[in-house]
Design an enzyme around this catalytic site. Sequence first.
Site, PDB file in Angstrom:
ATOM      1  N   LEU A  45       0.824  -1.212  -0.453  1.00 50.21           N
ATOM      2  CA  LEU A  45       0.868  -0.349  -0.139  1.00 50.21           C
ATOM      3  C   LEU A  45       0.947   1.293   0.413  1.00 50.21           C
ATOM      4  CD1 LEU A  45      -3.233   1.105  -0.010  1.00 50.21           C
ATOM      5  CD2 LEU A  45      -2.889   0.878   2.369  1.00 50.21           C
ATOM      6  N   ASP A  46       0.861   1.820  -0.922  1.00 46.44           N
ATOM      7  CA  ASP A  46       1.969   3.053  -1.027  1.00 46.44           C
ATOM      8  C   ASP A  46       1.806   3.814   0.065  1.00 46.44           C
ATOM      9  OD1 ASP A  46       2.105   2.618  -3.914  1.00 46.44           O
ATOM     10  OD2 ASP A  46       0.612   3.827  -4.782  1.00 46.44           O
ATOM     11  N   ARG A  47       2.981   4.602   0.017  1.00 41.62           N
ATOM     12  CA  ARG A  47       3.448   5.346   1.462  1.00 41.62           C
ATOM     13  C   ARG A  47       2.324   6.435   1.214  1.00 41.62           C
ATOM     14  NH1 ARG A  47       8.865   9.180   1.647  1.00 41.62           N
ATOM     15  NH2 ARG A  47       7.932  10.539   3.618  1.00 41.62           N
ATOM     16  N   ASP A  48       2.157   7.417   0.056  1.00 44.15           N
ATOM     17  CA  ASP A  48       0.934   8.477   0.010  1.00 44.15           C
ATOM     18  C   ASP A  48      -0.636   8.020   0.506  1.00 44.15           C
ATOM     19  OD1 ASP A  48       1.376   7.618  -1.825  1.00 44.15           O
ATOM     20  OD2 ASP A  48       1.240   9.163  -3.007  1.00 44.15           O
ATOM     21  N   SER A  49      -0.688   6.164   0.650  1.00 39.68           N
ATOM     22  CA  SER A  49      -1.855   6.067   0.770  1.00 39.68           C
ATOM     23  C   SER A  49      -2.198   5.777   2.184  1.00 39.68           C
ATOM     24  CB  SER A  49      -2.407   4.566  -0.090  1.00 39.68           C
ATOM     25  OG  SER A  49      -2.137   5.248  -1.769  1.00 39.68           O
TER      26      SER A  49
END
Length: 201
Positions: A45-49
């Site tokens: 899960l992306d860092r900015d998600s």
Amino acid sequence: MSWFIRFNKPFDVLPQFTDRKNAESPRSTLSDFIDLPGVYPAGRLDRDSEGLMLLTDNGRLQSQISDPKHKMPKTYWVQVEGIPDAAAIRALRDGVELNDGMTRPAKARLIDEPEGLWPRTPPIRERKSVPDCWLELTLREGRNRQVRRMTAAVGHPTLRLIRARIGDWTLDDLAPGSWDSLPMPVLETAPQRKRDRRPRR
């Protein structure tokens, strides 16, 4: 004892336990929240998600959740810039042409802001002249930054992205930065190889 947990990943947290690239100024990782030896994420899960991550120390379970061949559905709450019209929603459902090919059909619909939603730190950028709204998207594939690329392709950049469901597992009321233990699911059995029925000589 085998572990299977769900975690509500906050914004700006790497989806891994170490940050080797920035040893001098390490970024926040899963190890700041989870102290269970041998547990690894089943998918990224992306860092900015934000939102739901599943973690386990069972390799077979990790593979069944994260391997694209199983096509496990993942549902996201997506705050986007602007108000998508019927054509944009239809495009998200039917497939969007990205630089790595057409996306598979997805479920897409406009929703109200999810109930009990926590504030993001830092907050999203807001433009008084441009409205925003929430979508619910369910995908059965996992390309790099796919949701963001899909909404941008139909003219509505993503402002905030929260994963709410993976397969049968949901975020529910789990607070950001918190985790809890889940019952271990029944693992799929590997298909048996067909026996050679040729007569022996």
